[in-house]
Design an enzyme around this catalytic site. Structure first.
Site, PDB file in Angstrom:
ATOM      1  CG  HIS A 145      -0.203   0.131   2.543  1.00 64.74           C
ATOM      2  ND1 HIS A 145       0.173  -0.966   3.291  1.00 64.74           N
ATOM      3  CD2 HIS A 145       0.242   1.213   3.263  1.00 64.74           C
ATOM      4  CE1 HIS A 145       0.777  -0.564   4.397  1.00 64.74           C
ATOM      5  NE2 HIS A 145       0.850   0.750   4.406  1.00 64.74           N
ATOM      6  CG  HIS A 156      -3.981   0.006   4.929  1.00 70.92           C
ATOM      7  ND1 HIS A 156      -3.478  -1.102   5.538  1.00 70.92           N
ATOM      8  CD2 HIS A 156      -3.005   0.940   5.032  1.00 70.92           C
ATOM      9  CE1 HIS A 156      -2.271  -0.852   5.995  1.00 70.92           C
ATOM     10  NE2 HIS A 156      -1.951   0.381   5.698  1.00 70.92           N
ATOM     11  CG  HIS A 165       4.362   4.690   4.521  1.00 69.05           C
ATOM     12  ND1 HIS A 165       3.635   5.337   5.483  1.00 69.05           N
ATOM     13  CD2 HIS A 165       3.756   3.486   4.367  1.00 69.05           C
ATOM     14  CE1 HIS A 165       2.637   4.555   5.899  1.00 69.05           C
ATOM     15  NE2 HIS A 165       2.684   3.423   5.226  1.00 69.05           N
ATOM     16  CG  HIS A 199       0.779   0.947  12.500  1.00 65.42           C
ATOM     17  ND1 HIS A 199       1.319   2.196  12.627  1.00 65.42           N
ATOM     18  CD2 HIS A 199       1.341   0.417  11.398  1.00 65.42           C
ATOM     19  CE1 HIS A 199       2.154   2.400  11.641  1.00 65.42           C
ATOM     20  NE2 HIS A 199       2.211   1.340  10.887  1.00 65.42           N
ATOM     21  CE1 TYR A 236       5.367   3.738   8.063  1.00 66.88           C
ATOM     22  CE2 TYR A 236       5.391   3.103  10.367  1.00 66.88           C
ATOM     23  CZ  TYR A 236       4.700   3.340   9.199  1.00 66.88           C
ATOM     24  OH  TYR A 236       3.356   3.171   9.159  1.00 66.88           O
ATOM     25  CD  GLU A 268       4.018   0.291   7.252  1.00 63.58           C
ATOM     26  OE1 GLU A 268       3.280   0.657   6.313  1.00 63.58           O
ATOM     27  OE2 GLU A 268       3.603   0.118   8.404  1.00 63.58           O
TER      28      GLU A 268
HETATM   29  C1  M3P Z   1       0.273   2.598   8.514  1.00 64.13           C
HETATM   30  C2  M3P Z   1      -0.128   1.193   8.319  1.00 64.13           C
HETATM   31  C3  M3P Z   1      -0.218   7.089  10.191  1.00 64.13           C
HETATM   32  C4  M3P Z   1      -0.483   5.683  10.240  1.00 64.13           C
HETATM   33  C5  M3P Z   1       0.105   4.809   9.497  1.00 64.13           C
HETATM   34  C6  M3P Z   1      -0.285   3.424   9.433  1.00 64.13           C
HETATM   35  C7  M3P Z   1       0.672   7.701   9.207  1.00 64.13           C
HETATM   36  O1  M3P Z   1       1.249   2.998   7.756  1.00 64.13           O
HETATM   37  O2  M3P Z   1       0.419   0.568   7.436  1.00 64.13           O
HETATM   38  O3  M3P Z   1      -1.010   0.710   9.034  1.00 64.13           O
HETATM   39  O4  M3P Z   1      -0.744   7.820  10.955  1.00 64.13           O
HETATM   40 FE    FE Z   2       1.586   1.784   6.094  1.00 64.92          FE
END
Ligand code: M3P
Ligand code: FE
Length: 309
Positions: free
Chosen positions: A153, A198, A213, A245, A254, A264
């Site tokens: 993604h 996602h 990213h 996350h 990252y 990532e």
């Molecule tokens: C991810 C993911 C932010 C959250 C990022 C989450 C930038 O990148 O792959 O779940 O707040």
């Molecule tokens: Fe991500």
């Protein structure tokens, strides 16, 4: 409702120095170099991908993302979506077959957040790399670096999140899987066109068209830790992690490519992170943003939120 958009197919990333970028994407991430075109763009794939490439690197004076492409189920689907994109008000451009090596005609369009996307139906299939399609072995032995298995993604920064949400849900048939709400204002949105948590995501930001990213899939937390070791071994610029996350529950790290583009690598978190069409939208409150982004630290990180290309 599904409209025939299958999956992320490619991302074209601008890099400042191709030789350095290749060491990073090929030898560290473990993508496989597949082609170099007459413009000097280099095409790479992750080993489980059936199409010829998913990452295109273009040397330029400024880092960032040129466009992200999604593969659709047929040329008919592409043609009818082209009309709908025009009707929605997108600026639409037809890119002839062959402009990207081995790729059929593409329909490029802009989005309310100022990013460029494309849809296409045909791309040369070379099959999974290093294993046969008939009686395949589990994995190829000669992968490099992090041995990432697929381009997964992109996360983008931009202003009109509502506009891009409407475009991707109403026209392209994506679903909103997860969001962060600050009162009535959606400050982050994670959209899927598949069973994945996602396929594309946005975070609200005052500038249009920014790239946060490109993300690549690993199989296990052990592989995320191994990626962290490689980041140290090769003195790669670390952003944050290894951590988890809250959003999507992915286990992640990252880091930056030599041009400053963020990458990532992650693996599925608790419960496998799958999405079905009847899955309810998962909402995070902005008051819990620290935990939503980094589940362990539970605090916002200025570098992570501020640095984009
Ligand atoms: C991810 C993911 C932010 C959250 C990022 C989450 C930038 O990148 O792959 O779940 O707040
Ligand atoms: Fe991500």
């Amino acid at each position: 409702m599904k409209k025939g958009v299958m999956r992320p197919g490619h991302v074209q990333i601008r890099v400042l120095d191709m030789d350095e970028a290749l060491i990073h994407y090929r030898d560290r991430l473990g993508l496989i170099e597949m082609h170099k075109d007459s413009m000097g763009r280099v095409y790479l794939k992750a080993w489980t991908e059936i199409d010829k490439y998913s990452v295109v690197l273009r040397e330029a004076d400024e880092a960032g993302m040129d466009f992200m492409g999604f593969k659709v189920t047929s040329t008919d689907v592409m043609n009818s979506l082209r009309d709908e994109l025009k009707e929605f008000g997108c600026q639409v451009e037809n890119i002839p077959a062959g402009e990207l090596n081995g790729c059929g005609e593409r329909v490029r369009f802009d989005s309310p957040t100022g990013h460029f996307f494309e849809i296409y139906a045909e791309k040369e299939q070379t099959g999974k790399w290093g294993v046969t399609a008939r009686n395949p072995e589990a994995w190829p032995e000669d992968l490099k670096g992090m041995k990432t298995s697929r381009f997964d993604h992109c996360l983008l920064y931009g202003d009109d999140l509502d506009g891009s949400l409407e475009l991707f849900t109403k026209v392209l048939g994506f679903d909103l899987a997860e969001e962060v709400m600050d009162g009535d204002l959606r400050i982050a949105q994670f959209l899927t066109c598949s069973m994945k948590a996602h396929d594309i995501a946005w975070v609200r930001h005052e500038e249009k068209g920014k790239f946060h990213h490109a993300s690549f899939f690993l199989n296990t937390w052990e592989e995320v830790l191994r990626a962290a070791d490689l980041i140290s071994m090769h003195d790669i610029s670390l952003d944050i992690g290894p951590t988890r996350h809250g959003l999507t529950h992915g286990q992640t790290i990252y880091f930056f490519d030599p041009s400053g583009n963020r990458n990532e690598v992650f693996c599925d978190g608790a419960g496998g992170n799958y999405y079905y069409p009847d899955s309810p939208v998962i909402t995070w409150d902005a008051s819990e943003l620290g935990k939503a982004i980094f589940y362990h630290d539970r605090v916002l990180n200025e570098n992570f939120l501020g640095v984009v290309t």
